[in-house]
Design a protein around this motif. Sequence first.
Motif, PDB file in Angstrom:
ATOM      1  N   TYR A   1      -4.194   8.340   3.567  1.00 30.11           N
ATOM      2  CA  TYR A   1      -2.692   8.269   4.180  1.00 30.11           C
ATOM      3  C   TYR A   1      -2.018   9.432   3.752  1.00 30.11           C
ATOM      4  O   TYR A   1      -0.979   9.377   2.167  1.00 30.11           O
ATOM      5  CB  TYR A   1      -2.789   6.843   4.035  1.00 30.11           C
ATOM      6  CG  TYR A   1      -1.172   7.036   5.053  1.00 30.11           C
ATOM      7  CD1 TYR A   1      -0.658   7.358   6.350  1.00 30.11           C
ATOM      8  CD2 TYR A   1      -0.231   5.577   4.478  1.00 30.11           C
ATOM      9  CE1 TYR A   1       0.704   6.846   6.837  1.00 30.11           C
ATOM     10  CE2 TYR A   1       1.467   5.121   5.275  1.00 30.11           C
ATOM     11  CZ  TYR A   1       1.179   6.218   5.898  1.00 30.11           C
ATOM     12  OH  TYR A   1       2.888   6.075   7.038  1.00 30.11           O
TER      13      TYR A   1
ATOM     14  N   SER B   1       2.349   4.737  11.561  1.00 25.18           N
ATOM     15  CA  SER B   1       0.869   5.214  11.018  1.00 25.18           C
ATOM     16  C   SER B   1       1.036   3.417  10.118  1.00 25.18           C
ATOM     17  O   SER B   1       0.303   3.024   8.968  1.00 25.18           O
ATOM     18  CB  SER B   1       0.197   6.273  10.536  1.00 25.18           C
ATOM     19  OG  SER B   1       2.058   7.123   9.949  1.00 25.18           O
ATOM     20  N   SER B   2       2.520   3.998   9.004  1.00 23.26           N
ATOM     21  CA  SER B   2       2.654   2.627   8.239  1.00 23.26           C
ATOM     22  C   SER B   2       2.239   1.489   8.419  1.00 23.26           C
ATOM     23  O   SER B   2       1.018   0.680   7.773  1.00 23.26           O
ATOM     24  CB  SER B   2       3.769   3.180   7.240  1.00 23.26           C
ATOM     25  OG  SER B   2       4.002   2.257   6.979  1.00 23.26           O
ATOM     26  N   LEU B   3       2.927   1.065  10.059  1.00 26.23           N
ATOM     27  CA  LEU B   3       2.616   0.110  10.472  1.00 26.23           C
ATOM     28  C   LEU B   3       1.054  -0.189  10.207  1.00 26.23           C
ATOM     29  O   LEU B   3       0.324  -1.637  10.362  1.00 26.23           O
ATOM     30  CB  LEU B   3       3.317  -0.006  11.519  1.00 26.23           C
ATOM     31  CG  LEU B   3       4.897  -0.293  11.173  1.00 26.23           C
ATOM     32  CD1 LEU B   3       5.641  -0.357  12.895  1.00 26.23           C
ATOM     33  CD2 LEU B   3       5.158  -1.916  10.553  1.00 26.23           C
TER      34      LEU B   3
ATOM     35  N   LEU C   1       0.900  -1.304   0.431  1.00 27.96           N
ATOM     36  CA  LEU C   1       0.314  -0.159   0.339  1.00 27.96           C
ATOM     37  C   LEU C   1       0.952   0.651   0.147  1.00 27.96           C
ATOM     38  O   LEU C   1       0.427   2.214  -0.602  1.00 27.96           O
ATOM     39  CB  LEU C   1      -0.901   0.366   0.863  1.00 27.96           C
ATOM     40  CG  LEU C   1      -1.851   0.681   1.486  1.00 27.96           C
ATOM     41  CD1 LEU C   1      -3.207   1.278   0.003  1.00 27.96           C
ATOM     42  CD2 LEU C   1      -2.629   1.039   2.669  1.00 27.96           C
TER      43      LEU C   1
ATOM     44  N   GLU D   1       6.725  -6.991   3.151  1.00 26.62           N
ATOM     45  CA  GLU D   1       5.415  -7.489   3.083  1.00 26.62           C
ATOM     46  C   GLU D   1       6.544  -8.918   2.553  1.00 26.62           C
ATOM     47  O   GLU D   1       5.668 -10.689   2.393  1.00 26.62           O
ATOM     48  CB  GLU D   1       4.454  -7.223   2.901  1.00 26.62           C
ATOM     49  CG  GLU D   1       3.275  -6.794   3.270  1.00 26.62           C
ATOM     50  CD  GLU D   1       3.733  -4.773   3.072  1.00 26.62           C
ATOM     51  OE1 GLU D   1       5.024  -4.722   2.386  1.00 26.62           O
ATOM     52  OE2 GLU D   1       3.297  -3.757   3.487  1.00 26.62           O
TER      53      GLU D   1
ATOM     54  N   GLU E   1      -1.408   1.005   9.317  1.00 23.96           N
ATOM     55  CA  GLU E   1      -2.702   1.460   8.007  1.00 23.96           C
ATOM     56  C   GLU E   1      -1.957   0.530   6.490  1.00 23.96           C
ATOM     57  O   GLU E   1      -2.794   0.651   5.968  1.00 23.96           O
ATOM     58  CB  GLU E   1      -2.872   3.085   7.565  1.00 23.96           C
ATOM     59  CG  GLU E   1      -2.377   4.070   8.489  1.00 23.96           C
ATOM     60  CD  GLU E   1      -4.205   3.998   9.066  1.00 23.96           C
ATOM     61  OE1 GLU E   1      -5.169   3.644   8.029  1.00 23.96           O
ATOM     62  OE2 GLU E   1      -4.322   3.604  10.420  1.00 23.96           O
ATOM     63  N   ALA E   2      -0.946   0.557   6.367  1.00 26.96           N
ATOM     64  CA  ALA E   2      -0.445   0.442   4.929  1.00 26.96           C
ATOM     65  C   ALA E   2      -0.126  -1.033   5.492  1.00 26.96           C
ATOM     66  O   ALA E   2       0.061  -1.935   4.418  1.00 26.96           O
ATOM     67  CB  ALA E   2       0.221   1.089   4.539  1.00 26.96           C
ATOM     68  N   ASN E   3       0.648  -1.731   6.282  1.00 26.67           N
ATOM     69  CA  ASN E   3       1.321  -2.470   5.646  1.00 26.67           C
ATOM     70  C   ASN E   3       1.441  -3.753   7.216  1.00 26.67           C
ATOM     71  O   ASN E   3      -0.077  -3.408   7.479  1.00 26.67           O
ATOM     72  CB  ASN E   3       3.077  -2.333   7.277  1.00 26.67           C
ATOM     73  CG  ASN E   3       3.859  -1.680   6.263  1.00 26.67           C
ATOM     74  OD1 ASN E   3       4.571  -0.510   7.740  1.00 26.67           O
ATOM     75  ND2 ASN E   3       4.677  -1.630   5.035  1.00 26.67           N
ATOM     76  N   ILE E   4       1.771  -4.864   5.363  1.00 31.21           N
ATOM     77  CA  ILE E   4       0.841  -6.432   6.439  1.00 31.21           C
ATOM     78  C   ILE E   4       1.591  -7.330   6.345  1.00 31.21           C
ATOM     79  O   ILE E   4       2.650  -7.287   6.392  1.00 31.21           O
ATOM     80  CB  ILE E   4       0.316  -7.175   4.561  1.00 31.21           C
ATOM     81  CG1 ILE E   4      -0.486  -6.255   3.950  1.00 31.21           C
ATOM     82  CG2 ILE E   4      -0.309  -8.189   4.738  1.00 31.21           C
ATOM     83  CD1 ILE E   4      -1.847  -5.620   4.628  1.00 31.21           C
TER      84      ILE E   4
END
Lengths: 419, 156
Positions: free
Chosen positions: A278, B68-70, A226, A365, B72-75
């Motif tokens: 974001y 916020s990346s952890l 993302l 990821e 909202e974004a990262n898997i």
Amino acid sequence: MTGAIETHPAAAETLTWPPGLTRVPYWAFQRDDIYRHEQQRIFQGNCWSYLCLEVEIEHPGDFRTSFVGDVPVIVTRDADAEIYAFENRCAHRGALICLDEYGGKKRTFSCVYHAWSYDLRGNLIGVAFKDGVKGKGGMPQTFRMAEHSPRKLRTAVVHGLVFGSFSDHGPGIEDYLGEEIMARIERVFARRKPLVIGRFTQVLPNNWKLYMENVKDSYHASILHLFFTTFEINHLSQTGGIIVDASGGHHASYSQIDRAAERDGEYSKQNIRSESAYRLADASLLEGFEEFPDGITLQILTVFPAFVLQQIKNSVAVRQVIPRGTQKTDLNWSIIGFADDSPQQRLVRLKQANLVGPAGFVSMEDGCIGGFVQRGIAGAPYAREVLEMGGALAESSESRVTEAAVRGFWKAYRANMDL
Amino acid sequence: MTNDIFHIIMRAQADYARCIDDGRLESWPDYFDDPCTYKITTAANYRDALEAAIVFANSRGMLIDRVSSLREANIYERHTYRHILGAPSLLDEIEEGVRSETPFLVVRIMRDGEMDIFATGRYLDLYKIRNRDAKLTERIVVCDSSRIDTLLALPL
């Protein structure tokens, strides 16, 4: 399929690789015999493997230890300023010849076990007590040092990258890579002097081929990651493309920011996770500098079997993929700067290194996704991957909504494995 | 240096570790001054003065962005850390603050219960102490090993 790999009679039929490039049987990621064949036919076969950067062995007497597949090797620069590589295995009883990761001012390597010693080209030049002690013991008169040495590799340098091959019969490095891939390596290094500004190893809980598939898979990039998508680094709607070489084994995917296309709504139509609003508190992370005149902001390049060169904005890195058994892989990262970086440019590289590596905003990821596959396929050796995105061929395209480079990997893999 | 400073730093360290281990990552940047330096690197890179890090921040904003990346974004698979910290060695008191070094051990607990020693190393810190409150101006996390298992998501 050769007889040697068919060790499971009941499954002999399903062990046959399905025709075409769109199906991959999961046993390819699980079987020990396949792993051993890969080591022999691919890593120790006609392929070229990345060893280190030329700048890491800059001066005569410098050396580094590295790997080709799971084979330990020593890479050196001898007094003639040429680069040599040989297996890090004593010709006597097989011990590692060199235990250090790197060093300089070296004139000989001496095995700690019985002090058999080697020059910087891997020639055996000394055997302790060769003539015995006080006329007793020692090696027989028939023993010839010249007949004993660790295996030597052919070496080649491509824009500062050192490659090695165990085979004397394979193509030269330029023919192996082809013009398009050579040019794509050149544009990153652009005759500058690279420096390694950081190293670390990410230990992946999966087969090495799952990582190579992931790197060649331009389809997943803006879906799984993302961070990319939100910050306009790599939308599928951007201009760009994917190059797959004739062998299938090498690829380069690239993109250029196109803010007009960015607003064309392809993503909102797809209802993919990438719609989040974001925003960064400190956007300096993405404030790079003009480094590449071609305007390419992202290029991921692979060389078969297991090398990756990455440029994400101003973040340049090489990744060496080292198989450690069927279900474990070491990913060695070398973060690259350039000798002519200004302090401000270097700071940008340090900041943008946050994008990559084991804690990378856009790459963490990739550390776990291969493990998810490896665990998912545990009971399904005879089930198959479906690789039909973008068709059935392994060819270059302007669209990155394709698995063409993944199919290309398997094309080269099967050619080398005789599968 | 006084026992007072030792206790102030010790208390800050304990709160820092508890904040991460409790999963209150949004509060983690509060332990830093702004601007600040936060780096996670390896002992080999630190020894060889290789400056690129696994994590690098030179502002509190970049720490906020990490969180916020952890979120909202990262898997990544759900997991927690348990930090075990040794006592800080107070190294130097300079105009900018107090330099200290603290050994750590971090156990990672995955959602299925699997536990591993994820990292050991030392914090090389510069603490600014105001009104009996210590804030990090600099924290260099030097991991003993150069190998990181799978990925490094939560901060150390």
